[in-house]
Design an enzyme around this catalytic site. Structure first.
Site, PDB file in Angstrom:
ATOM      1  N   HIS A 145      -1.330  10.884   1.849  1.00 10.48           N
ATOM      2  CA  HIS A 145      -1.821  12.002   1.037  1.00 10.48           C
ATOM      3  C   HIS A 145      -3.225  11.749   0.489  1.00 10.48           C
ATOM      4  O   HIS A 145      -3.885  12.671   0.027  1.00 10.48           O
ATOM      5  CB  HIS A 145      -0.841  12.327  -0.113  1.00 10.48           C
ATOM      6  CG  HIS A 145      -0.783  11.321  -1.200  1.00 10.48           C
ATOM      7  ND1 HIS A 145       0.264  10.442  -1.349  1.00 10.48           N
ATOM      8  CD2 HIS A 145      -1.630  11.054  -2.225  1.00 10.48           C
ATOM      9  CE1 HIS A 145       0.071   9.690  -2.413  1.00 10.48           C
ATOM     10  NE2 HIS A 145      -1.091  10.044  -2.959  1.00 10.48           N
ATOM     11  N   ASP A 175       4.528   8.656   4.181  1.00 10.00           N
ATOM     12  CA  ASP A 175       3.345   8.769   3.342  1.00 10.00           C
ATOM     13  C   ASP A 175       2.425   7.559   3.524  1.00 10.00           C
ATOM     14  O   ASP A 175       1.919   6.986   2.552  1.00 10.00           O
ATOM     15  CB  ASP A 175       3.716   8.939   1.871  1.00 10.00           C
ATOM     16  CG  ASP A 175       2.532   9.422   1.027  1.00 10.00           C
ATOM     17  OD1 ASP A 175       1.560   9.942   1.615  1.00 10.00           O
ATOM     18  OD2 ASP A 175       2.582   9.266  -0.209  1.00 10.00           O
ATOM     19  N   SER A 285      -3.238   5.515  -6.058  1.00 12.38           N
ATOM     20  CA  SER A 285      -2.487   5.791  -4.839  1.00 12.38           C
ATOM     21  C   SER A 285      -3.089   5.064  -3.638  1.00 12.38           C
ATOM     22  O   SER A 285      -4.291   5.142  -3.391  1.00 12.38           O
ATOM     23  CB  SER A 285      -2.490   7.294  -4.576  1.00 12.38           C
ATOM     24  OG  SER A 285      -1.750   7.582  -3.419  1.00 12.38           O
TER      25      SER A 285
END
Length: 345
Positions: A145, A175, A285
């Site tokens: 993402h 992911d 992230s």
């Protein structure tokens, strides 16, 4: 049989007679009496065993104890010999300097050069995240993402050097993504550990670029294992959320039946995650969750935001000690697929 008799003149004058012979008052022709007892043979003295002293003796003693009690003493043996490996249920590499073993500063010093900041340009905005260098020529792991829908990707290393990167492969179901720096060499690759050895309560360190603050270090513990985390696999949904989140890598996910950071949409995937209370903020992230030996045990992927309103700016979001990371064993199992271009199936 040869007989022996005492005769006159057998013992010269002044010479002592045998202790076994008869006294002069007794019959000179009598047999000599037997000894009162048989002499007991004395064993030859055994040489004394030398006792090992100093470091050699100490190491030998530790080695014997290690055979008896296992892993705990193996650590003591490591300390004495200066070995850079740590024995546990399986061996892992210790990349932290021995003088700073078991410290957050030691982990940060050893691993920070392997963590990068990623800036992805999207068709309708931008996204900031983190990544982990896994080869010296610039292969980098991150979250899907972070770079989903990117038209260009820029990477900054811990020493401030900037690179252009290309996407090698993505796996939206996990992911995960793999990117590669152009014209890079001599980079410090991180050591990938074994997430199967991670236990609740283990100390961990997180390194990433929250809000673009490259190389930010936080610490905490592993709060739980095998948490079900659901994220969006819809590229358009992610792009929209990244733009609404202020371009700082804020992303929607579901946990415990609730949605956080916005709507995940109708196309989602669920994976098992490590839960940590190490502070994670937008931009962490794709960064690293690290054990105290300096091994990467997870890729940070989701955080609970104090504001779940998708229209809120990222500045209103903050860590409340509820973050999630993809276990590194899941990542390693997917690495060949990512290098081959990835899979969305």
């Amino acid at each position: 049989m040869t007989e022996s008799f005492r005769r006159d003149g057998e013992y010269p004058q002044g010479q002592q007679q045998s202790p076994y012979s008869e006294s002069p008052q007794q019959n000179p022709g009598a047999w000599p009496p037997p000894p009162a007892y048989e002499p007991t043979p004395q064993p030859e003295p055994q040489p004394k065993k030398k006792r090992l002293r100093g470091p050699v003796g100490l190491l030998a003693a530790v080695a014997v104890a290690a055979a008896a009690v296992g892993g705990g003493t193996a650590y003591a043996f490591q300390e004495l010999t200066g070995s850079n490996t740590t024995a546990s249920s399986s061996t892992s590499t210790n990349v932290v300097p021995s003088s700073k073993k078991g410290t957050v500063s030691g982990v940060a010093e050893a691993v920070s050069p392997s963590i990068v900041e990623i800036n992805a340009t999207l068709s309708n905005g931008s996204s900031t995240g983190s990544g982990v260098i896994i080869t010296s020529d610039g292969e980098i792991l991150t979250n899907n993402h972070v770079i989903s829908g990117a038209t260009s990707v820029k990477v900054k290393t811990s020493d401030g050097t900037s690179y252009t990167a290309e996407v090698v492969g993505t796996d939206a179901k996990k992911d995960l993504a793999l990117i590669k720096l152009k014209n890079a060499s001599g980079l410090k690759a991180a050591t990938l550990g074994n997430s199967d050895n991670v236990g609740v309560g283990d100390e961990v360190v997180a390194i990433g670029s929250p809000e673009g603050l490259t190389g930010t270090v936080t610490s905490g513990i592993v709060s739980a294992l095998n948490r079900d985390v659901t994220v969006s696999t819809d590229e358009g949904q992610q792009e929209q959320q990244q733009q609404q989140g202020g371009g700082s890598g804020q992303w929607p996910f579901e946990f415990g039946g609730q949605e956080f950071n916005g709507d995940t949409g109708s196309s989602t995937t669920t994976y098992k995650a490590l839960q940590t209370d190490a502070s994670l903020n937008p931009g962490n992230s794709g960064g690293a969750l690290i054990d105290m030996n300096g091994n990467i045990i997870g890729i940070n992927s989701a955080m609970y935001s104090a504001s779940s309103d998708s229209s809120s700016s990222s500045s209103s979001a903050g860590s409340v000690g509820l973050g999630f990371a993809i276990p590194i064993n899941t990542v390693k199992a997917d690495l060949d697929t990512l290098r081959a271009g990835g899979s969305d199936s």
